[in-house]
Design a protein around this motif. Sequence first.
Motif, PDB file in Angstrom:
ATOM      1  N   TYR A 138       0.831  -1.196   0.000  1.00 23.44           N
ATOM      2  CA  TYR A 138       0.000   0.000   0.000  1.00 23.44           C
ATOM      3  C   TYR A 138       0.870   1.253   0.000  1.00 23.44           C
ATOM      4  O   TYR A 138       1.916   1.298   0.657  1.00 23.44           O
ATOM      5  CB  TYR A 138      -0.878   0.049   1.259  1.00 23.44           C
ATOM      6  CG  TYR A 138      -1.867  -1.075   1.392  1.00 23.44           C
ATOM      7  CD1 TYR A 138      -3.090  -1.029   0.742  1.00 23.44           C
ATOM      8  CD2 TYR A 138      -1.572  -2.189   2.174  1.00 23.44           C
ATOM      9  CE1 TYR A 138      -4.015  -2.062   0.872  1.00 23.44           C
ATOM     10  CE2 TYR A 138      -2.480  -3.223   2.312  1.00 23.44           C
ATOM     11  CZ  TYR A 138      -3.692  -3.153   1.656  1.00 23.44           C
ATOM     12  OH  TYR A 138      -4.591  -4.176   1.784  1.00 23.44           O
ATOM     13  N   LYS A 163       1.452   4.734   1.518  1.00 22.68           N
ATOM     14  CA  LYS A 163       1.101   5.456   2.742  1.00 22.68           C
ATOM     15  C   LYS A 163       1.162   6.938   2.413  1.00 22.68           C
ATOM     16  O   LYS A 163       2.227   7.514   2.236  1.00 22.68           O
ATOM     17  CB  LYS A 163       2.059   5.098   3.874  1.00 22.68           C
ATOM     18  CG  LYS A 163       1.621   5.641   5.225  1.00 22.68           C
ATOM     19  CD  LYS A 163       2.491   5.103   6.342  1.00 22.68           C
ATOM     20  CE  LYS A 163       2.004   5.601   7.697  1.00 22.68           C
ATOM     21  NZ  LYS A 163       2.843   5.066   8.800  1.00 22.68           N
ATOM     22  N   ARG A 164      -0.003   7.564   2.327  1.00 24.46           N
ATOM     23  CA  ARG A 164      -0.120   8.884   1.736  1.00 24.46           C
ATOM     24  C   ARG A 164       0.292  10.034   2.660  1.00 24.46           C
ATOM     25  O   ARG A 164      -0.090  10.064   3.830  1.00 24.46           O
ATOM     26  CB  ARG A 164      -1.569   9.144   1.309  1.00 24.46           C
ATOM     27  CG  ARG A 164      -2.023   8.327   0.139  1.00 24.46           C
ATOM     28  CD  ARG A 164      -3.446   8.632  -0.234  1.00 24.46           C
ATOM     29  NE  ARG A 164      -4.420   7.951   0.626  1.00 24.46           N
ATOM     30  CZ  ARG A 164      -5.722   7.884   0.375  1.00 24.46           C
ATOM     31  NH1 ARG A 164      -6.213   8.469  -0.713  1.00 24.46           N
ATOM     32  NH2 ARG A 164      -6.537   7.250   1.196  1.00 24.46           N
ATOM     33  N   ARG A 215      -0.961  13.501   2.278  1.00 22.76           N
ATOM     34  CA  ARG A 215      -2.027  14.085   1.463  1.00 22.76           C
ATOM     35  C   ARG A 215      -1.848  15.592   1.334  1.00 22.76           C
ATOM     36  O   ARG A 215      -1.511  16.280   2.293  1.00 22.76           O
ATOM     37  CB  ARG A 215      -3.400  13.771   2.057  1.00 22.76           C
ATOM     38  CG  ARG A 215      -3.664  12.283   2.201  1.00 22.76           C
ATOM     39  CD  ARG A 215      -5.120  11.982   2.415  1.00 22.76           C
ATOM     40  NE  ARG A 215      -5.916  12.283   1.228  1.00 22.76           N
ATOM     41  CZ  ARG A 215      -7.049  11.651   0.909  1.00 22.76           C
ATOM     42  NH1 ARG A 215      -7.513  10.689   1.670  1.00 22.76           N
ATOM     43  NH2 ARG A 215      -7.718  11.982  -0.173  1.00 22.76           N
ATOM     44  N   SER A 260      -9.584  10.058   6.076  1.00 25.23           N
ATOM     45  CA  SER A 260      -8.725   8.874   6.066  1.00 25.23           C
ATOM     46  C   SER A 260      -8.442   8.390   7.483  1.00 25.23           C
ATOM     47  O   SER A 260      -8.439   7.180   7.755  1.00 25.23           O
ATOM     48  CB  SER A 260      -7.397   9.188   5.361  1.00 25.23           C
ATOM     49  OG  SER A 260      -7.598   9.445   3.985  1.00 25.23           O
ATOM     50  N   ARG A 271      -9.510   4.681   9.082  1.00 24.18           N
ATOM     51  CA  ARG A 271      -8.532   3.757   9.654  1.00 24.18           C
ATOM     52  C   ARG A 271      -8.856   3.446  11.114  1.00 24.18           C
ATOM     53  O   ARG A 271      -8.744   2.307  11.566  1.00 24.18           O
ATOM     54  CB  ARG A 271      -7.124   4.342   9.540  1.00 24.18           C
ATOM     55  CG  ARG A 271      -6.062   3.390  10.047  1.00 24.18           C
ATOM     56  CD  ARG A 271      -4.657   3.895   9.815  1.00 24.18           C
ATOM     57  NE  ARG A 271      -3.678   2.906  10.266  1.00 24.18           N
ATOM     58  CZ  ARG A 271      -2.368   3.076  10.214  1.00 24.18           C
ATOM     59  NH1 ARG A 271      -1.857   4.194   9.723  1.00 24.18           N
ATOM     60  NH2 ARG A 271      -1.557   2.135  10.640  1.00 24.18           N
ATOM     61  N   CYS A 289      -5.273  -1.463   9.321  1.00 18.50           N
ATOM     62  CA  CYS A 289      -5.036  -1.305   7.883  1.00 18.50           C
ATOM     63  C   CYS A 289      -4.194  -0.062   7.642  1.00 18.50           C
ATOM     64  O   CYS A 289      -4.468   1.004   8.195  1.00 18.50           O
ATOM     65  CB  CYS A 289      -6.362  -1.194   7.143  1.00 18.50           C
ATOM     66  SG  CYS A 289      -7.388  -2.678   7.238  1.00 18.50           S
ATOM     67  N   ASP A 311      -3.671   2.010   4.978  1.00 20.66           N
ATOM     68  CA  ASP A 311      -4.451   3.101   4.390  1.00 20.66           C
ATOM     69  C   ASP A 311      -5.534   2.413   3.570  1.00 20.66           C
ATOM     70  O   ASP A 311      -5.383   2.184   2.374  1.00 20.66           O
ATOM     71  CB  ASP A 311      -3.563   3.988   3.521  1.00 20.66           C
ATOM     72  CG  ASP A 311      -4.259   5.285   3.100  1.00 20.66           C
ATOM     73  OD1 ASP A 311      -5.489   5.378   3.270  1.00 20.66           O
ATOM     74  OD2 ASP A 311      -3.569   6.203   2.607  1.00 20.66           O
ATOM     75  N   ASN A 363      -8.282   2.922   2.093  1.00 19.16           N
ATOM     76  CA  ASN A 363      -8.939   3.439   0.897  1.00 19.16           C
ATOM     77  C   ASN A 363      -7.948   3.966  -0.133  1.00 19.16           C
ATOM     78  O   ASN A 363      -8.337   4.582  -1.111  1.00 19.16           O
ATOM     79  CB  ASN A 363      -9.919   4.560   1.292  1.00 19.16           C
ATOM     80  CG  ASN A 363     -10.910   4.879   0.189  1.00 19.16           C
ATOM     81  OD1 ASN A 363     -11.348   3.997  -0.536  1.00 19.16           O
ATOM     82  ND2 ASN A 363     -11.249   6.152   0.049  1.00 19.16           N
ATOM     83  N   VAL A 364      -6.661   3.709   0.096  1.00 22.21           N
ATOM     84  CA  VAL A 364      -5.665   4.264  -0.820  1.00 22.21           C
ATOM     85  C   VAL A 364      -5.787   3.607  -2.200  1.00 22.21           C
ATOM     86  O   VAL A 364      -5.915   2.385  -2.316  1.00 22.21           O
ATOM     87  CB  VAL A 364      -4.231   4.084  -0.262  1.00 22.21           C
ATOM     88  CG1 VAL A 364      -3.798   2.625  -0.240  1.00 22.21           C
ATOM     89  CG2 VAL A 364      -3.236   4.934  -1.026  1.00 22.21           C
ATOM     90  N   ARG A 366      -2.009   0.866  -4.816  1.00 17.60           N
ATOM     91  CA  ARG A 366      -1.725  -0.427  -4.174  1.00 17.60           C
ATOM     92  C   ARG A 366      -1.374  -1.462  -5.230  1.00 17.60           C
ATOM     93  O   ARG A 366      -1.989  -1.542  -6.289  1.00 17.60           O
ATOM     94  CB  ARG A 366      -2.911  -0.901  -3.338  1.00 17.60           C
ATOM     95  CG  ARG A 366      -4.192  -1.129  -4.108  1.00 17.60           C
ATOM     96  CD  ARG A 366      -5.312  -1.677  -3.232  1.00 17.60           C
ATOM     97  NE  ARG A 366      -5.967  -0.662  -2.442  1.00 17.60           N
ATOM     98  CZ  ARG A 366      -6.944  -0.912  -1.583  1.00 17.60           C
ATOM     99  NH1 ARG A 366      -7.367  -2.149  -1.390  1.00 17.60           N
ATOM    100  NH2 ARG A 366      -7.516   0.071  -0.900  1.00 17.60           N
ATOM    101  N   GLU A 373       4.301  -1.483   2.875  1.00 17.48           N
ATOM    102  CA  GLU A 373       3.889  -0.098   2.666  1.00 17.48           C
ATOM    103  C   GLU A 373       5.073   0.724   2.197  1.00 17.48           C
ATOM    104  O   GLU A 373       6.229   0.429   2.519  1.00 17.48           O
ATOM    105  CB  GLU A 373       3.328   0.513   3.947  1.00 17.48           C
ATOM    106  CG  GLU A 373       4.328   0.617   5.092  1.00 17.48           C
ATOM    107  CD  GLU A 373       3.725   1.250   6.319  1.00 17.48           C
ATOM    108  OE1 GLU A 373       3.933   2.461   6.527  1.00 17.48           O
ATOM    109  OE2 GLU A 373       3.038   0.518   7.072  1.00 17.48           O
TER     110      GLU A 373
END
Length: 246
Positions: free
Chosen positions: A124, A126-127, A129, A139, A143, A154, A156, A158-159, A162, A201
Amino acid sequence: MTSRPPELMIVMPVYNEQDSIRTVIRDWFSELLRVVDNFVMVAIDDGSHDGTLAILRELESEFESKLEVISRENRGHGQSCLQGYQVAAGRNIPFVFQIDSDGQCDPQYFKRFWDLRDRFDVIYGKRTREDGTRRILASLVLRSLLLLRFNANCIDPNVPYRLMRTQACSHALNAIPSDFFLANVALALLLRKSPGIRHGELPIRFRERSGGEPSVPLSKFAEKALQLYRQLKALVDRGAFKSVAK
């Protein structure tokens, strides 16, 4: 001579992105052609009502077999993601990579993900933003919900950035109902609850939107969050976690 099947499928849900979609796809192709020998991008137009689909058809002709366009009635971003995952699984494509079409997903990080593909089953982004405090808060709330209610940490959930090993995701994909609102979140949760899945990640910078409109406007966040919670709870109640753990 029979061409080799793709090693990677890129899944890109698209909705009303006529102002940015040309630039986004061309930028991604520039990077993908540099990094991956054999891939296909599947752009799933989720009932756009602007000029997005016509532009996608033009790009499909430009990139030929490396770009496929699927057009469907609007069913939401999560269901577009799920359809793309299922297409990859049905074709036995080893890896599937999900990105968005709004310009927030920066191609510069892709090679780092691809280089680690054999070490993890799902990686994933890891944003960090840059699209506003309210999006950062959304976000964080998501989480926290998964951690506190479902005991799933989890990274992220909804990222869109991935990379997944398709075979490792197959049982989880089969457990997601066809009407699940944010199917990509359900998949992240089910994978986190699946023993043996190797999670990784990598930090990414998530840019501001270059156009279009979010699939879930902030004005509807509370309503959609409640819908998501109810659907996730239904997954638990019908034993979906147990089925993917087998």
